[in-house]
Design an enzyme around this catalytic site. Structure first.
Site, short mmCIF file in Angstrom:
data_model
loop_
_atom_site.label_atom_id
_atom_site.label_comp_id
_atom_site.label_asym_id
_atom_site.label_seq_id
_atom_site.Cartn_x
_atom_site.Cartn_y
_atom_site.Cartn_z
N GLU A 260 -11.90 -7.99 26.38
CA GLU A 260 -10.82 -7.33 27.13
C GLU A 260 -11.21 -5.98 27.73
OE1 GLU A 260 -7.95 -6.88 23.81
OE2 GLU A 260 -8.10 -4.72 24.12
N HIS B 243 -2.76 -6.38 25.71
CA HIS B 243 -2.75 -5.37 24.65
C HIS B 243 -1.54 -4.43 24.79
CE1 HIS B 243 -5.81 -3.76 21.60
NE2 HIS B 243 -4.60 -3.32 21.26
N ASP C 225 -2.44 -11.16 22.52
CA ASP C 225 -2.25 -9.84 23.13
C ASP C 225 -3.59 -9.12 23.20
OD1 ASP C 225 -0.52 -7.69 24.09
OD2 ASP C 225 -1.05 -6.66 22.23
P1 NAD Z 1 -3.18 -2.46 7.74
O1 NAD Z 1 -4.43 -1.76 7.35
O2 NAD Z 1 -1.88 -1.91 7.25
O3 NAD Z 1 -3.23 -3.99 7.26
C1 NAD Z 1 -4.36 -4.80 7.42
C2 NAD Z 1 -4.32 -5.81 6.29
O4 NAD Z 1 -5.38 -6.74 6.50
C3 NAD Z 1 -4.52 -5.17 4.90
O5 NAD Z 1 -3.51 -5.60 4.02
C4 NAD Z 1 -5.89 -5.69 4.48
O6 NAD Z 1 -6.01 -5.89 3.07
C5 NAD Z 1 -5.93 -7.01 5.22
N1 NAD Z 1 -7.27 -7.54 5.34
C6 NAD Z 1 -8.46 -6.89 5.43
N2 NAD Z 1 -9.47 -7.78 5.48
C7 NAD Z 1 -8.91 -9.02 5.43
C8 NAD Z 1 -9.43 -10.33 5.45
N3 NAD Z 1 -10.75 -10.55 5.50
N4 NAD Z 1 -8.55 -11.37 5.41
C9 NAD Z 1 -7.22 -11.14 5.32
N5 NAD Z 1 -6.67 -9.91 5.28
C10 NAD Z 1 -7.50 -8.87 5.34
O7 NAD Z 1 -3.21 -2.56 9.31
P2 NAD Z 1 -1.98 -2.80 10.31
O8 NAD Z 1 -1.40 -1.48 10.71
O9 NAD Z 1 -1.08 -3.84 9.74
O10 NAD Z 1 -2.75 -3.38 11.59
C11 NAD Z 1 -3.39 -4.63 11.57
C12 NAD Z 1 -4.26 -4.77 12.81
O11 NAD Z 1 -3.42 -4.84 13.96
C13 NAD Z 1 -5.17 -3.56 13.09
O12 NAD Z 1 -6.41 -3.69 12.41
C14 NAD Z 1 -5.34 -3.58 14.57
O13 NAD Z 1 -6.55 -4.28 14.85
C15 NAD Z 1 -4.15 -4.40 15.07
N6 NAD Z 1 -3.26 -3.64 15.97
C16 NAD Z 1 -2.99 -4.15 17.21
C17 NAD Z 1 -2.13 -3.46 18.07
C18 NAD Z 1 -1.77 -4.00 19.44
O14 NAD Z 1 -1.21 -3.26 20.27
N7 NAD Z 1 -2.04 -5.25 19.75
C19 NAD Z 1 -1.56 -2.26 17.65
C20 NAD Z 1 -1.85 -1.79 16.37
C21 NAD Z 1 -2.70 -2.48 15.53
#
Ligand code: NAD
Length: 329
Positions: free
Chosen positions: A263, A295, A258
């Site tokens: 992008e 996205h 996505d």
């Molecule tokens: P979050 O902060 O709740 O969770 C992220 C997790 O990743 C945390 O538990 C953190 O400890 C872990 N993390 C950090 N570094 C790491 C590593 N090196 N290896 C493994 N894990 C690691 O964030 P979330 O709300 O769950 O969102 C996750 C990601 O999703 C965001 O960073 C964003 O990039 C992406 N996102 C995409 C969309 C979309 O529309 N496609 C929408 C929202 C968020």
């Protein structure tokens, strides 16, 4: 207080105008994305509101500071597109929407898995053309398959719950392990073990210098032949050139993304009448086992409402000089 909203789409304006109750907040909507070229548009504004592909780098921030902008309100969770150090140096506050709907993104990751696996997108087209053959539509049961989850924060955890419902075995890697997920039966393992054992891999960690290109030729070499890789997080987690080689060599059985590293000049726009010049994207699109969405994982009514309410609240807090609940520091 005047707010310049960048990368505005009709739905952004619709939601902000629906919920913007206070008359003392003036929103001006720009279709353009924010970068150092467009930063001049921010003259006379107190705040800017930006999304995932606005480039808030050092040069942009310098212009914003010169124009007196004091707040960057991200209407998303990720903040990898903002130079936080430069923002601090210019005394510009950065706020975000930390969680708007983890379900929206996790459910989209599952949609990618189900579509790639059961090929419903192909079946839909076939049946509409009177082709009722099942040839090459064969999928596999999710039940008892091993799902590897990288990053078990809000979205990753929600994804684990959904996949548990399918009867999958779930293995995960995160720097911080969740007791709640362990109780659900999620097994935390070192990253390499997750790469080795997963039938399906779903990325839910943020893009940082640590995680950039975590899916590359080395990690691919550890994975099972025919692995499914799903990325709804950030494009930069994947080395696109390596993944194209992985698809060509048939190492990767399915790829659902996505997000895409390049992008920013493509996604969220209708380019159907344009010549697409991104050869990597065109190559990816040429594989029958690749599914790309632009996205849209966040894009549900519930998420849009939450994004709007939290962003308005973030801006009000700044305007009233209150402490900023969702400040990125
Ligand atoms: P979050 O902060 O709740 O969770 C992220 C997790 O990743 C945390 O538990 C953190 O400890 C872990 N993390 C950090 N570094 C790491 C590593 N090196 N290896 C493994 N894990 C690691 O964030 P979330 O709300 O769950 O969102 C996750 C990601 O999703 C965001 O960073 C964003 O990039 C992406 N996102 C995409 C969309 C979309 O529309 N496609 C929408 C929202 C968020």
């Amino acid at each position: 207080m005047r707010v310049a909203v960048f990368s505005t789409k009709p739905y952004d304006e619709e939601y902000f105008e629906r919920y913007r109750s206070q008359k003392d907040l003036e929103f001006i909507y720009f279709e353009a994305s924010l970068n150092h070229h467009t930063a001049n548009l921010t003259k006379g504004f107190d705040a800017v509101c930006v999304f995932v592909n606005d480039k808030v780098d050092g040069r942009t921030l310098k212009s914003l500071a010169n124009h007196g902008v004091g707040l960057i309100a991200l209407r998303c969770a990720g903040f990898n597109n903002v130079d936080l150090e430069a923002a601090r140096a210019h005394n510009i506050k950065v706020v975000r929407v930390p969680a708007y709907s983890p379900e929206a993104v996790a459910e989209h990751a599952v949609a990618l898995i189900l579509t790639l696996n059961r090929k419903t997108h192909k079946a839909y087209n076939r049946v509409r053309e009177g082709n009722f053959s099942l040839n090459r539509l064969i999928g596999f049961n999710l039940y008892k398959k091993t799902v590897g989850v990288i990053g078990t924060g809000k979205i990753g955890a929600t994804f684990c719950h959904i996949m548990k419902g399918f009867g999958c075995r779930i293995i995960a890697f995160d720097k911080y392990e969740s007791d709640e997920l362990k109780q659900l039966g999620v097994e935390y393992k070192p990253l390499d073990e997750v790469f080795k054992e997963a039938d399906m891999l779903s990325l839910h960690c943020p893009l940082t210098p640590d995680t950039r290109h975590m899916i590359n030729k080395d990690s691919l070499s550890l994975m099972k032949d025919g692995v499914m890789i799903i990325n709804t997080s950030r494009g930069g987690l994947i080395d696109t050139a390596d993944i194209i080689k992985g698809l060509s060599s048939r190492k990767i059985g399915y790829l659902g993304i996505d997000v895409y590293e390049q992008e920013e000049n493509l996604f969220f726009q209708d380019l159907s009448e344009s010549i697409i010049e991104d050869d990597m994207l065109l190559r990816l699109n040429s594989f029958p086992n690749v599914l790309i969405t632009s996205h849209q994982a966040f894009f549900t009514k519930e998420a849009m409402e939450e994004i709007t309410h939290t962003t308005l609240n973030n801006i009000h807090e700044f305007k009233e000089g209150r402490s900023l609940t969702n400040e990125v520091v």
